[in-house]
Design a protein around this motif. Structure first.
Motif, PDB file in Angstrom:
ATOM      1  N   ARG A   1       0.830  -1.209   0.000  1.00 45.58           N
ATOM      2  CA  ARG A   1       0.000   0.000   0.000  1.00 45.58           C
ATOM      3  C   ARG A   1       0.864   1.258   0.000  1.00 45.58           C
ATOM      4  O   ARG A   1       0.491   2.282  -0.575  1.00 45.58           O
TER       5      ARG A   1
ATOM      6  N   ILE B   1      -3.150  -4.185  -4.895  1.00 43.18           N
ATOM      7  CA  ILE B   1      -1.910  -4.674  -4.286  1.00 43.18           C
ATOM      8  C   ILE B   1      -1.803  -6.172  -4.560  1.00 43.18           C
ATOM      9  O   ILE B   1      -2.749  -6.925  -4.301  1.00 43.18           O
TER      10      ILE B   1
ATOM     11  N   VAL C   1      -0.077 -13.657  -7.222  1.00 37.28           N
ATOM     12  CA  VAL C   1      -1.248 -13.265  -6.438  1.00 37.28           C
ATOM     13  C   VAL C   1      -1.446 -14.275  -5.307  1.00 37.28           C
ATOM     14  O   VAL C   1      -0.669 -15.226  -5.162  1.00 37.28           O
ATOM     15  N   SER C   2      -2.513 -14.093  -4.531  1.00 38.85           N
ATOM     16  CA  SER C   2      -2.679 -14.900  -3.315  1.00 38.85           C
ATOM     17  C   SER C   2      -3.424 -16.208  -3.515  1.00 38.85           C
ATOM     18  O   SER C   2      -3.332 -17.108  -2.672  1.00 38.85           O
ATOM     19  N   GLY C   3      -4.189 -16.334  -4.599  1.00 41.41           N
ATOM     20  CA  GLY C   3      -4.888 -17.604  -4.798  1.00 41.41           C
ATOM     21  C   GLY C   3      -6.047 -17.505  -5.748  1.00 41.41           C
ATOM     22  O   GLY C   3      -6.406 -16.407  -6.206  1.00 41.41           O
TER      23      GLY C   3
ATOM     24  N   ILE D   1      -7.716 -13.998  -5.732  1.00 47.22           N
ATOM     25  CA  ILE D   1      -7.485 -13.364  -4.432  1.00 47.22           C
ATOM     26  C   ILE D   1      -6.222 -12.504  -4.529  1.00 47.22           C
ATOM     27  O   ILE D   1      -5.181 -12.981  -4.987  1.00 47.22           O
ATOM     28  N   VAL D   2      -6.340 -11.242  -4.121  1.00 45.57           N
ATOM     29  CA  VAL D   2      -5.173 -10.359  -4.113  1.00 45.57           C
ATOM     30  C   VAL D   2      -4.997  -9.779  -2.709  1.00 45.57           C
ATOM     31  O   VAL D   2      -5.758 -10.099  -1.791  1.00 45.57           O
ATOM     32  N   SER D   3      -3.996  -8.893  -2.553  1.00 46.44           N
ATOM     33  CA  SER D   3      -3.640  -8.438  -1.203  1.00 46.44           C
ATOM     34  C   SER D   3      -4.409  -7.225  -0.714  1.00 46.44           C
ATOM     35  O   SER D   3      -4.445  -6.963   0.496  1.00 46.44           O
ATOM     36  N   GLY D   4      -4.991  -6.456  -1.630  1.00 43.24           N
ATOM     37  CA  GLY D   4      -5.738  -5.296  -1.156  1.00 43.24           C
ATOM     38  C   GLY D   4      -5.977  -4.261  -2.218  1.00 43.24           C
ATOM     39  O   GLY D   4      -5.472  -4.373  -3.343  1.00 43.24           O
TER      40      GLY D   4
END
Lengths: 142, 142, 142
Positions: A82, A107, B108-110, C107-110
């Motif tokens: 961020r 992000i 990325v996260s998933g 899914i990402v971080s934000g």
């Protein structure tokens, strides 16, 4: 490109448009996500410097198609923290045309090298090849 | 699709083009992000095998529009770990046409299931419906 | 938009199409990623409520171009946790047209603010400006 900003919804947070309409019959350019690496392979530390390099690369790529940064329809930008948003947004605001394109920012976890803090990908559109001004040859007078 | 690779910026890291220009008047196909799942619901363990399945799915989808992997304009690929990039890139390099499309890759996260290591999404473009070669009936000679 | 769903690959997990074909000669709209914020700046807690707001925003943006949710070609949706997928998918299924568009979910971080749980971005396409029905003025009878 025609910006789409309905009065009924919250105005954009920053210098971008909620939507961008491309008329029928235009050429499109899809760019690869650009990273902050110079032609000599160096990668600057700061996110602002990295983003500036991304936009310089994008300008060069669009130039190959006779387009420029003002022809960008949408920017998709990805940062790894961020804290990097501010530097990216300063660079974006300095580089986009008026009216500004659509824009998505989020992000993510990382890019091809851990040094990269931002990746910027664009779609651009423009009418059929703009003709270069033809060189006028004046016939010699006899 | 016309590849855009300006000489002034760093050459692509791998087998992709910095940009891809779609001429006016072409059809476009936007694919859903594909995951490494077979028709029978099995999900292979390896990222290379998952990516190969993604490209097989993409080829089938494009085929429904009379297009093929060579008509891809941009690939957006997402992996869940830097360690998965290599397997994905090997699969991509084995599947893309020449000249290669634009490409964006990130971590990325998933995805929809924790088993998935890679998701691959493409945009493709081609001229108006290619006609299937008409069957020529040779009149019998008398 | 023509949906592309080859019989040879696994059917879509949910209400989306594997691909969407845009015929030549259509207008395109690229929307900015929308977030769950109301016109008055409030951000609902739930992901379903946030996603509903995103789709309401998208409908308003597309409306500026004479398009509607049914003209969406592809949805790219991003959530910050696997637990948010269900709420997003319920909202998507309630909002997309028939046949449903292509769709990518990850899914990402934000996003730009930590409160946001989902971001939704679309591309839409439609034929040249649909004309509004002309108001017929009936001449008074004498």
């Amino acid at each position: 490109m025609k910006p789409l900003n309905p009065a009924s919804i919250r105005a954009p947070f920053a210098r971008y448009s909620h939507g961008a309409e491309v008329p029928a019959g235009q050429r499109l350019v899809f760019c690869s996500g650009q990273l902050g690496i110079a032609a000599d392979g160096t990668i600057p530390e700061g996110v602002r410097e990295q983003a500036d390099l991304c936009f310089a690369n994008i300008a060069a790529i669009l130039g190959e198609a006779g387009m420029a940064l003002k022809d960008i329809v949408r920017i998709n930008a990805y940062v790894t923290d961020r804290a990097h948003m501010k530097g990216y947004m300063e660079s974006r605001d300095a580089h986009v045309g008026t009216p500004p394109p659509a824009s998505t920012l989020m992000i993510v976890s990382g890019f091809t090298l851990p040094e990269f803090k931002v990746e910027i990908e664009v779609v651009a559109a423009a009418p059929e090849k703009r003709r270069k001004p033809s060189r006028t040859v004046t016939a010699p007078k006899f």
